[in-house]
Design a protein around this motif. Structure first.
Motif, PDB file in Angstrom:
ATOM      1  N   ALA A  34       0.853  -1.191   0.000  1.00 24.84           N
ATOM      2  CA  ALA A  34       0.000   0.000   0.000  1.00 24.84           C
ATOM      3  C   ALA A  34       0.885   1.236   0.000  1.00 24.84           C
ATOM      4  O   ALA A  34       2.021   1.207   0.487  1.00 24.84           O
ATOM      5  CB  ALA A  34      -0.912   0.011   1.220  1.00 24.84           C
ATOM      6  N   MET A  35       0.363   2.315  -0.555  1.00 24.44           N
ATOM      7  CA  MET A  35       1.061   3.590  -0.521  1.00 24.44           C
ATOM      8  C   MET A  35       0.434   4.425   0.594  1.00 24.44           C
ATOM      9  O   MET A  35      -0.777   4.455   0.744  1.00 24.44           O
ATOM     10  CB  MET A  35       0.926   4.312  -1.868  1.00 24.44           C
ATOM     11  CG  MET A  35       1.861   5.507  -2.029  1.00 24.44           C
ATOM     12  SD  MET A  35       1.324   7.051  -1.296  1.00 24.44           S
ATOM     13  CE  MET A  35       0.004   7.534  -2.372  1.00 24.44           C
ATOM     14  N   SER A  41       5.440  13.541   2.648  1.00 22.64           N
ATOM     15  CA  SER A  41       6.237  12.403   2.220  1.00 22.64           C
ATOM     16  C   SER A  41       5.349  11.207   1.893  1.00 22.64           C
ATOM     17  O   SER A  41       4.302  11.020   2.496  1.00 22.64           O
ATOM     18  CB  SER A  41       7.232  12.006   3.312  1.00 22.64           C
ATOM     19  OG  SER A  41       8.106  13.078   3.595  1.00 22.64           O
ATOM     20  N   SER A  42       5.821  10.392   0.953  1.00 27.25           N
ATOM     21  CA  SER A  42       5.093   9.180   0.547  1.00 27.25           C
ATOM     22  C   SER A  42       5.909   7.954   0.943  1.00 27.25           C
ATOM     23  O   SER A  42       7.141   7.981   0.892  1.00 27.25           O
ATOM     24  CB  SER A  42       4.863   9.184  -0.962  1.00 27.25           C
ATOM     25  OG  SER A  42       4.168  10.337  -1.351  1.00 27.25           O
ATOM     26  N   PHE A  43       5.202   6.893   1.304  1.00 27.85           N
ATOM     27  CA  PHE A  43       5.849   5.661   1.737  1.00 27.85           C
ATOM     28  C   PHE A  43       5.098   4.467   1.178  1.00 27.85           C
ATOM     29  O   PHE A  43       3.899   4.541   0.920  1.00 27.85           O
ATOM     30  CB  PHE A  43       5.857   5.551   3.269  1.00 27.85           C
ATOM     31  CG  PHE A  43       6.632   6.634   3.946  1.00 27.85           C
ATOM     32  CD1 PHE A  43       7.969   6.461   4.240  1.00 27.85           C
ATOM     33  CD2 PHE A  43       6.022   7.832   4.282  1.00 27.85           C
ATOM     34  CE1 PHE A  43       8.700   7.464   4.858  1.00 27.85           C
ATOM     35  CE2 PHE A  43       6.735   8.841   4.906  1.00 27.85           C
ATOM     36  CZ  PHE A  43       8.074   8.660   5.193  1.00 27.85           C
ATOM     37  N   VAL A  44       5.808   3.353   1.023  1.00 27.56           N
ATOM     38  CA  VAL A  44       5.200   2.085   0.653  1.00 27.56           C
ATOM     39  C   VAL A  44       5.225   1.204   1.896  1.00 27.56           C
ATOM     40  O   VAL A  44       6.277   1.032   2.521  1.00 27.56           O
ATOM     41  CB  VAL A  44       5.967   1.400  -0.505  1.00 27.56           C
ATOM     42  CG1 VAL A  44       5.479  -0.022  -0.717  1.00 27.56           C
ATOM     43  CG2 VAL A  44       5.827   2.216  -1.782  1.00 27.56           C
ATOM     44  N   ASN A  78       9.838   8.021  -3.357  1.00 22.58           N
ATOM     45  CA  ASN A  78      10.032   9.314  -4.014  1.00 22.58           C
ATOM     46  C   ASN A  78      10.537   9.169  -5.445  1.00 22.58           C
ATOM     47  O   ASN A  78      10.973  10.138  -6.050  1.00 22.58           O
ATOM     48  CB  ASN A  78      10.956  10.214  -3.194  1.00 22.58           C
ATOM     49  CG  ASN A  78      12.213   9.486  -2.778  1.00 22.58           C
ATOM     50  OD1 ASN A  78      12.650   8.560  -3.447  1.00 22.58           O
ATOM     51  ND2 ASN A  78      12.775   9.889  -1.652  1.00 22.58           N
ATOM     52  N   SER A  79      10.501   7.955  -5.968  1.00 27.60           N
ATOM     53  CA  SER A  79      10.840   7.698  -7.370  1.00 27.60           C
ATOM     54  C   SER A  79      10.236   6.345  -7.752  1.00 27.60           C
ATOM     55  O   SER A  79       9.805   5.587  -6.881  1.00 27.60           O
ATOM     56  CB  SER A  79      12.359   7.674  -7.579  1.00 27.60           C
ATOM     57  OG  SER A  79      12.943   6.614  -6.859  1.00 27.60           O
ATOM     58  N   ASN A  80      10.197   6.055  -9.049  1.00 27.07           N
ATOM     59  CA  ASN A  80       9.684   4.759  -9.489  1.00 27.07           C
ATOM     60  C   ASN A  80      10.491   3.650  -8.836  1.00 27.07           C
ATOM     61  O   ASN A  80      11.716   3.760  -8.711  1.00 27.07           O
ATOM     62  CB  ASN A  80       9.796   4.617 -11.005  1.00 27.07           C
ATOM     63  CG  ASN A  80       8.892   5.571 -11.744  1.00 27.07           C
ATOM     64  OD1 ASN A  80       7.961   6.140 -11.185  1.00 27.07           O
ATOM     65  ND2 ASN A  80       9.158   5.756 -13.022  1.00 27.07           N
ATOM     66  N   MET A  81       9.818   2.594  -8.416  1.00 27.31           N
ATOM     67  CA  MET A  81      10.534   1.469  -7.818  1.00 27.31           C
ATOM     68  C   MET A  81       9.677   0.215  -7.865  1.00 27.31           C
ATOM     69  O   MET A  81       8.456   0.282  -7.997  1.00 27.31           O
ATOM     70  CB  MET A  81      10.961   1.770  -6.393  1.00 27.31           C
ATOM     71  CG  MET A  81       9.860   1.814  -5.383  1.00 27.31           C
ATOM     72  SD  MET A  81      10.587   2.035  -3.739  1.00 27.31           S
ATOM     73  CE  MET A  81       9.126   2.312  -2.778  1.00 27.31           C
ATOM     74  N   LYS A 102       5.165  -2.973  -8.620  1.00 23.70           N
ATOM     75  CA  LYS A 102       5.797  -1.778  -9.184  1.00 23.70           C
ATOM     76  C   LYS A 102       5.015  -0.555  -8.730  1.00 23.70           C
ATOM     77  O   LYS A 102       3.788  -0.544  -8.757  1.00 23.70           O
ATOM     78  CB  LYS A 102       5.813  -1.847 -10.708  1.00 23.70           C
ATOM     79  CG  LYS A 102       6.789  -2.861 -11.239  1.00 23.70           C
ATOM     80  CD  LYS A 102       6.830  -2.836 -12.749  1.00 23.70           C
ATOM     81  CE  LYS A 102       7.830  -3.877 -13.242  1.00 23.70           C
ATOM     82  NZ  LYS A 102       7.926  -3.911 -14.687  1.00 23.70           N
ATOM     83  N   PHE A 103       5.750   0.475  -8.342  1.00 29.10           N
ATOM     84  CA  PHE A 103       5.162   1.743  -7.941  1.00 29.10           C
ATOM     85  C   PHE A 103       5.674   2.834  -8.877  1.00 29.10           C
ATOM     86  O   PHE A 103       6.881   2.979  -9.082  1.00 29.10           O
ATOM     87  CB  PHE A 103       5.548   2.086  -6.500  1.00 29.10           C
ATOM     88  CG  PHE A 103       4.859   1.212  -5.494  1.00 29.10           C
ATOM     89  CD1 PHE A 103       3.667   1.613  -4.918  1.00 29.10           C
ATOM     90  CD2 PHE A 103       5.388  -0.018  -5.148  1.00 29.10           C
ATOM     91  CE1 PHE A 103       3.024   0.798  -4.010  1.00 29.10           C
ATOM     92  CE2 PHE A 103       4.748  -0.835  -4.236  1.00 29.10           C
ATOM     93  CZ  PHE A 103       3.566  -0.419  -3.666  1.00 29.10           C
ATOM     94  N   SER A 104       4.740   3.579  -9.448  1.00 30.22           N
ATOM     95  CA  SER A 104       5.084   4.680 -10.348  1.00 30.22           C
ATOM     96  C   SER A 104       4.928   5.986  -9.583  1.00 30.22           C
ATOM     97  O   SER A 104       3.833   6.324  -9.125  1.00 30.22           O
ATOM     98  CB  SER A 104       4.154   4.697 -11.564  1.00 30.22           C
ATOM     99  OG  SER A 104       4.263   3.506 -12.279  1.00 30.22           O
ATOM    100  N   PHE A 105       6.019   6.700  -9.449  1.00 27.73           N
ATOM    101  CA  PHE A 105       5.963   7.990  -8.757  1.00 27.73           C
ATOM    102  C   PHE A 105       5.586   9.061  -9.769  1.00 27.73           C
ATOM    103  O   PHE A 105       6.238   9.225 -10.795  1.00 27.73           O
ATOM    104  CB  PHE A 105       7.315   8.314  -8.113  1.00 27.73           C
ATOM    105  CG  PHE A 105       7.235   9.472  -7.178  1.00 27.73           C
ATOM    106  CD1 PHE A 105       6.759   9.293  -5.895  1.00 27.73           C
ATOM    107  CD2 PHE A 105       7.604  10.738  -7.588  1.00 27.73           C
ATOM    108  CE1 PHE A 105       6.660  10.365  -5.020  1.00 27.73           C
ATOM    109  CE2 PHE A 105       7.516  11.812  -6.718  1.00 27.73           C
ATOM    110  CZ  PHE A 105       7.043  11.624  -5.433  1.00 27.73           C
ATOM    111  N   HIS A 106       4.522   9.774  -9.499  1.00 25.94           N
ATOM    112  CA  HIS A 106       4.032  10.812 -10.408  1.00 25.94           C
ATOM    113  C   HIS A 106       3.471  11.974  -9.592  1.00 25.94           C
ATOM    114  O   HIS A 106       3.335  11.878  -8.361  1.00 25.94           O
ATOM    115  CB  HIS A 106       2.978  10.237 -11.361  1.00 25.94           C
ATOM    116  CG  HIS A 106       1.875   9.504 -10.659  1.00 25.94           C
ATOM    117  ND1 HIS A 106       0.847  10.144 -10.004  1.00 25.94           N
ATOM    118  CD2 HIS A 106       1.655   8.179 -10.493  1.00 25.94           C
ATOM    119  CE1 HIS A 106       0.032   9.250  -9.475  1.00 25.94           C
ATOM    120  NE2 HIS A 106       0.503   8.042  -9.751  1.00 25.94           N
ATOM    121  N   THR A 107       3.127  13.035 -10.271  1.00 22.83           N
ATOM    122  CA  THR A 107       2.637  14.244  -9.601  1.00 22.83           C
ATOM    123  C   THR A 107       1.413  13.966  -8.745  1.00 22.83           C
ATOM    124  O   THR A 107       1.252  14.530  -7.666  1.00 22.83           O
ATOM    125  CB  THR A 107       2.302  15.331 -10.652  1.00 22.83           C
ATOM    126  OG1 THR A 107       3.456  15.526 -11.464  1.00 22.83           O
ATOM    127  CG2 THR A 107       1.934  16.638 -10.005  1.00 22.83           C
TER     128      THR A 107
END
Length: 185
Positions: A34-35, A41-44, A78-81, A102-107
């Motif tokens: 989950a995000m 700040s954002s976290f997984v 804070n970036s694609n991962m 896969k997590f896509s970091f976007h606006t």
């Protein structure tokens, strides 16, 4: 009645079965991603329910092994991962293949979603922020998809600061056998 209590009680049976050489089916992998948004700040987060096992993970594109980092805190996002996770017990991986996400970091990840017309309660995905959580829906009927039953998807995105947006990417699931259809417009 209490899943956590049940899993703990079941573990004592499994230990006895292992000792007596009685085979039993594999445990459910049960790894969930989950995000989370905390302030700016954002976290997984990674979670699961296998008892007496450690959850190990990697973010470098390599499958985790028994010496990989043990998950204890949410992972900065804070970036694609791609996060790969597996269970370890007694120094051995419980599953041959890791669970991957896969997590896509976007606006949109840093936005607040306000729903003017909420999704159908039967199709809540991973919550109302599923629209911008960096996790893309796949071609399976799963908890990734927000569903609407005869209503419009009516929402607003808001940011603390002005944002430049050049594209918007929206995906839809079409699974007629499950009575899931593309939007009319």
């Amino acid at each position: 009645r209490n899943r956590k209590d049940f899993l703990n009680r079941l573990e004592s049976f499994k230990e006895s079965w292992r000792k007596d050489g009685i085979p039993f089916g594999p445990e459910h992998r049960g790894i969930r991603f989950a995000m989370e948004q905390r302030k700016d700040s954002s976290f997984v987060s990674v979670s699961g329910e296998i008892t007496k096992a450690a959850l190990v993970y990697t973010t470098n594109g390599v499958d985790p092994d028994s010496t990989s980092a043990i998950y204890t805190n949410a992972i900065p996002f804070n970036s694609n991962m791609e996060v790969r996770a597996n269970w370890v017990r007694d120094g051995h991986l419980l599953f041959k293949e890791p669970t991957k996400e896969k997590f896509s970091f976007h606006t949109g990840v840093k936005s607040t979603v306000t729903w003017n017309e909420a999704p159908a309660t039967k199709y809540p995905a991973e919550g109302l922020n599923s629209l911008v959580n960096g996790m893309k829906g796949d071609m399976t009927v799963s908890k990734r998809w927000l569903g609407f039953n005869g209503t419009d998807a009516d929402f607003e995105l808001e940011w603390n600061d002005a944002q430049w947006i050049s594209t918007v990417d929206i995906r839809f699931l079409h699974a007629p056998k499950s009575w899931i259809f593309l939007p009319d417009s």
